[in-house]
Design an enzyme around this catalytic site. Structure first.
Site, mmCIF file in Angstrom:
data_model
loop_
_atom_site.group_PDB
_atom_site.id
_atom_site.type_symbol
_atom_site.label_atom_id
_atom_site.label_comp_id
_atom_site.label_asym_id
_atom_site.label_seq_id
_atom_site.Cartn_x
_atom_site.Cartn_y
_atom_site.Cartn_z
ATOM 1 N N THR A 153 -4.519 -6.504 -1.659
ATOM 2 C CA THR A 153 -5.674 -6.492 -0.754
ATOM 3 C C THR A 153 -6.856 -5.728 -1.356
ATOM 4 O O THR A 153 -6.681 -4.723 -2.024
ATOM 5 C CB THR A 153 -5.254 -5.821 0.570
ATOM 6 O OG1 THR A 153 -4.163 -6.566 1.096
ATOM 7 C CG2 THR A 153 -6.387 -5.813 1.573
ATOM 8 N N GLY A 192 -0.430 0.811 -0.200
ATOM 9 C CA GLY A 192 0.526 1.861 0.145
ATOM 10 C C GLY A 192 1.070 2.550 -1.089
ATOM 11 O O GLY A 192 1.331 1.917 -2.107
ATOM 12 N N GLU A 456 1.273 -9.106 6.107
ATOM 13 C CA GLU A 456 2.136 -10.269 5.828
ATOM 14 C C GLU A 456 1.642 -11.487 6.605
ATOM 15 O O GLU A 456 2.425 -12.282 7.123
ATOM 16 C CB GLU A 456 3.617 -10.002 6.163
ATOM 17 C CG GLU A 456 4.195 -8.699 5.653
ATOM 18 C CD GLU A 456 4.084 -8.533 4.153
ATOM 19 O OE1 GLU A 456 3.718 -9.501 3.465
ATOM 20 O OE2 GLU A 456 4.334 -7.420 3.656
#
Lengths: 695, 695
Positions: A153, A192, A456
């Site tokens: 992303t 993350g 997702e």
């Protein structure tokens, strides 16, 4: 921490009947075998594993949860890394299996900075790396010698992967790639474990060879020094800041200023570049890549039942302990009524109780189907290893099923995570004022879960995939080229019977409920097809219809899976007849409550009559609430969530709600160490030097 | 704080078109006069006031918002008290009016520890205290010489005020009261400003005289020493701990061990004890007491529009700046599409945009009605001051209207706060991934707002009051004793016309939309009446029906108020014809979108046909979205929420979304001061001594 309360306070008890007595009474009035039901849901093995992990983790100070809600982000993140490290040490000492590590993480109940390393980084290296790359990256990553993350992303692009801006340009002269961020919006974002922890990243970047764009590909890029942990030159990396939840994770940003990496760093299992010629070699097995996301989404469906179960367990137990008002029609001498006896509370909690079972069985069904098909596909794809193995026809059937599974998993992921996320908030509100306290154990868990509705595949975006698949299936059915699967079956059934009309006995026949849901899906599919193909309406103008269609189809799938589960021989064998009957009641409650909420679509498709809907609402659902109410506590007990995991004063299995709220407020709350100076003309906040709280 | 990024990062810009360009384009394509619309909504005076307050507050360091999302609770609470103190100093220095203080608090945008002192404590003393008590308590409180709170809710009792356990026993011998907490559940709980700040409390306790319970009454009790700020003897008081939001407020608990207070400390304006005899004197004007809660709830309705406006402003602006995917039917050369152009985004945001206008006008209508009636009642109640004033008949009419207003305010409070709270979360999700960042400005605001759904009457509990009133009104209509108000009118209209059936032209006639909503309310009322009176069904079994009924009635009220507002001469005078047309479109969007969502009730009551509902969904609502879309940015601009108040990277009025997200993440984020040691075998979390962040 504050000093203990004076003796006169210690002597006080909650007014009776006590919570422990009320829960004991609840448990006594239900005859279902909780242990059997637990084992059916989780397996004996998993329950034992949970118990073993609990006994290891709970005593360790580092896993203490008491200050989770009071600390600032800097402290929480550091503590969470400490937990992650200790967990990894325990895993090595005790040679934990993946399941054991997973169970331990669930008990701790918060994301940690190792989260994306342990999942996406390792998985991507394993699944998309060549054997040589496994040696170079995966083996070291598995030993935590390098710590990584998965950087897809960007600041300007989430759902639209094709639109990513980061570039990887192949340099034939020195056989390297140049990774670059041409704009600010090209910055990787939300990654993350990247913010402060990772020293490597799998970076998704647009691959350019000789000026031509080959689309997004994965590259392993080192971002921090292995010794000093400082960013490498021409790398700008950091944490993206506080979030609504998930604050124990260091989601990060990442920018590159023309950083060179060697040829070996492009993950090359599926597509690769010939080093000597710069020639691009296409993916060998695209459908297997395609499968990973299906697996991830099916997993979200399976987990959603457990997520919801946490909220429902807390709210249902507290609703049995909490008493408020007399029943308006009761004798004046009656005491206050358990909140769980009020229909307005039941109608909010019990359908969610049914949903958690429904989603659990649906997730299980999906995983089973996925695994079966995956092994079949693998066997078909490697005929050399099995000379009499399945041929290309079976491969095609497998691909058809995978396409069906893919669409199914998209729709169900959206429905299941929305149901779980919104359901948690319904549970929180059903707890009244105390639901708002962090000690309820719902709020922060809800906040941590919410990203699941977006990642997702955003839940709204995904519905387009489902609609596209259903339209395609409907066209295939109409042209006589239908695939052999359930989707085709329900579409054909509808076409065959459309003129006669439906007459489903949803109030009496469970099978007819399933068929009514199928009918509605098929009706909406052909309506949408008419708008798109005959009326030539724009895709954009149909997005709302597609979203409805996807939701309808996914509800059908849950209803069908739940029905199959409660009708299965396995269930009949595992449970006594009374518990089995109760499972059927849960099925009906889930299905009829859904039917009632979506009433307009059911009658406008002709699946049921207005009279049936009225009866569903006023009679059938009310009766089911009465039937399930006495077993509500047993049904949440069977989910077997340990108190330490719940971390909830309201949801304690012993019912000591008020004692625990009071203990935590008065004894675990560092705010009570402060002595304010309350007057506006004194600028100082604290009276003298207040004792510093030791956290 | 982290050091600034290197030059190559500073040189990067977002990929074009820039957010500022896109918002400029949006503003250019709408011709509505934003200033006129702002003034209609807020008045020129209020807009000027907001501007004046903003220029005073924004420059002061103490009001800095940059670390609101990173700090732990202990620090946040201290900072919030500092803000509250500074605000009070400014108010005194500048001789602020109540409106100015209120505007300042709105701009700061967080609850402070003075919150309950400045509202409920002062209000209760003023409204329920005698002149002597005003002198003793109110005057000192107004000068902040004593700081107080309002202690009603207990650990074991929220909604059921009659069930409170704290006792106040009258001692005739020394003319005192003994305040006591007989159980743990009697502990006062959730009391705002009590945890660390207040030194006084208005305590609601069961008044006992000579062993007889006279129900809950208000008592002023000192709880902390005015000098040392330590709890007084036999008082146990503290903060109840962290919450889902509202963490800048010190909600507290409070227990008494037989604490004696003098006779003067029972607030005595309405009911009191004769000191010499111990005789209880009944309340003189119960209906006026009754009015305060109606006022509080009407205020919640009015505010709900503004609450929603924050979320809608942020999400709509960001949806105009954010581009994702090409339109599927567009030319291949087209760039990515503004997210706001997707129907799936419009259908989520634009009805909320309409709702914020609808709730605002409804709240205004309520407040006006309330104030008119209140002055009339006061005049009627004091005929001495106006010898030719209204008599008992007018008093009765006023009481009738107040009963109607009371029920109305209960239902609307529930609908409005649920709409606003849930709407904020819809807005957050419509922002995709970045909605989850604290820099979106939605999450923490949502979390702070959520208690509004529970306090001043739980939104589910309140619906019983509405149903009770509607049943009573229906009985009165049937027996020919109807009060002269709108509720009676719609019930009568329904009865008169029921046999002929309805034929409302909701697709063409705005007035018919209002009538269709009225019809549905009346239908559900008589259905409920039949269940209760003819079929003798239990109250409990009807709670779900009552909740539906209350929701239906409240939606009718919003639709009616919105219709009246957009049809009013004031609006026609204030706005140009095009803006007026747009206001009508917002009315229709609110009404028809609601009608469609509640379709089942509309057709089963016979208010509209199935065909009308289908057309509403597929045609009317879609057309309204097209009509409103070009003005979406102007319509949120008109709400005039300053950037400093929004505190949102996504909702910035200049469209610099990505620059601001990046600036805050890299420059205002103390997590980026940490240098982790990432390896699990090193127990230390930080590399060497990382520089301490200065917050």
């Amino acid at each position: 921490m504050p000093s203990p309360p004076p003796d006169w306070v210690k002597a006080l008890k909650p007014s009776g009947p006590q919570g422990s007595e009320l829960l004991a009474q609840e448990r006594a009035q239900s005859n279902i075998n909780i242990d059997k039901l637990s084992e059916l849901l989780h397996t004996k093995e998993a329950l034992d594993r949970q118990q073993k992990m609990l006994s290891l983790l709970e005593p360790e100070k580092v896993f203490d949860k008491s200050q989770n809600h009071t600390l600032g982000r800097v402290e929480r993140l550091q503590r969470s890394l400490a937990k992650a490290k200790r967990l990894q040490q325990l895993a090595e000492e005790n040679q934990w299996s993946m399941e054991e590590l997973h169970a331990a993480n669930e008990l701790i109940g918060e994301p940690t900075p190792y989260g994306l390393h342990a999942s996406m980084f390792l998985v991507t290296l394993r699944e998309q790396g060549s054997p040589e790359q496994h040696k170079l990256f995966l083996e070291r990553a598995a030993k935590y010698e390098i710590i990584g993350c998965y950087a897809q992303t960007e600041l300007g692009h989430g759902s639209n992967v094709r639109g990513l801006e980061t570039t990887a340009i192949w340099n034939q002269e020195d056989q390297t790639f140049t990774i670059n961020s041409p704009t600010l919006t090209a910055s990787k974002w939300w990654i993350g474990s990247l913010g402060r922890t990772a020293n490597h990243a799998v970076v998704m970047a647009q691959l350019f060879i000789g000026g031509k764009n080959f689309g997004p590909h994965p590259f392993v890029v080192q971002v921090r020094d292995l010794k000093t942990h400082q960013p490498l030159e021409n790398v700008y990396v950091g944490d993206i800041g506080p979030k609504f939840g998930y604050n124990t994770m260091d989601n990060g940003f990442l920018l590159f200023n023309n950083v060179k990496i060697p040829h070996i760093n492009m993950l090359a299992r599926f597509s690769r570049i010939e080093k000597e010629t710069g020639k691009y070699i296409r993916p060998a097995l695209p459908s297997l890549v395609y499968g990973t996301l299906t697996w991830v989404r099916s997993n979200i469906v399976l987990q959603s039942g457990g997520v919801l179960a946490r909220g429902v367990t807390i709210a249902t137990r507290y609703a049995a302990v909490r008493r408020q008002f007399q029943d308006r029609d009761a004798e004046p001498s009656a005491g206050e009524n358990q909140v769980l006896n009020y229909k307005m509370v039941q109608v909010r909690l019990l359908p969610l109780l049914a949903s958690m079972y429904a989603l659990h069985f649906t997730g299980r069904g999906m995983m089973k189907l996925y695994q079966e098909n995956q092994s079949r596909m693998k066997a078909a794809a490697s005929p050399g290893q099995n000379s009499r193995g399945p041929g290309p026809e079976e491969l095609r059937a497998g691909a058809d099923l995978l396409a069906d599974l893919h669409a199914t998993s998209c729709g169900l992921k959206a429905l299941a995570s929305t149901t779980a996320g919104e359901g948690l908030e319904v549970c929180r509100r059903a707890c009244g004022g105390h639901g708002y306290s962090s000690y309820s154990g719902i709020g922060s868990y809800y906040a941590d879960y919410l990203p699941t509705l977006t990642w997702e595949g955003d839940n709204y975006m995904l519905t387009q995939q489902v609609a596209r698949y259903l339209l395609k299936s409907a066209r295939a059915v109409l042209s006589g080229k239908a695939a052999d699967n359930d989707t085709s079956r329900i579409l054909k059934t509808y076409l065959d019977r459309r003129d006669k009309g439906a007459s489903f006995d949803v109030l009496e026949e469970d099978k007819d409920i399933v068929e009514a849901f199928a009918w509605r899906t098929a009706h909406l599919t052909f309506e949408a097809l008419k708008h798109r193909d005959a009326e030539k309406r724009s895709w954009n103008s149909l997005l709302v219809d597609f979203w409805r269609l996807s939701t309808a189809h996914s509800q059908y799938l849950v209803v069908r899976n739940f029905y199959e589960a409660v009708s299965s021989p396995e269930l009949a064998q595992a449970l006594d007849p009374e518990t089995k009957t109760l499972m059927h009641a849960l099925f009906r409650l889930y299905a009829l409550h859904t039917l009632e909420r979506e009433a307009a679509e059911f009658f406008s498709s002709g699946a049921v009559t207005v009279r049936q809907i009225t009866l569903t609402r006023t009679t059938a659902v009310m009766k089911l609430l009465d039937e399930i109410r006495p077993h509500a506590i047993s049904l949440v007990d069977a989910w077997a969530i340990p108190d330490w995991q719940l971390d909830s004063s309201l949801g304690r299995s012993d019912g000591k709600v008020y004692e625990d709220l009071f203990r935590r407020a008065s004894q675990e709350n560092p705010v009570n160490d402060l002595v304010f100076d309350p007057y506006p003309w004194n600028a100082a906040i604290l009276k003298n030097e207040a004792p510093k709280s030791k956290l």
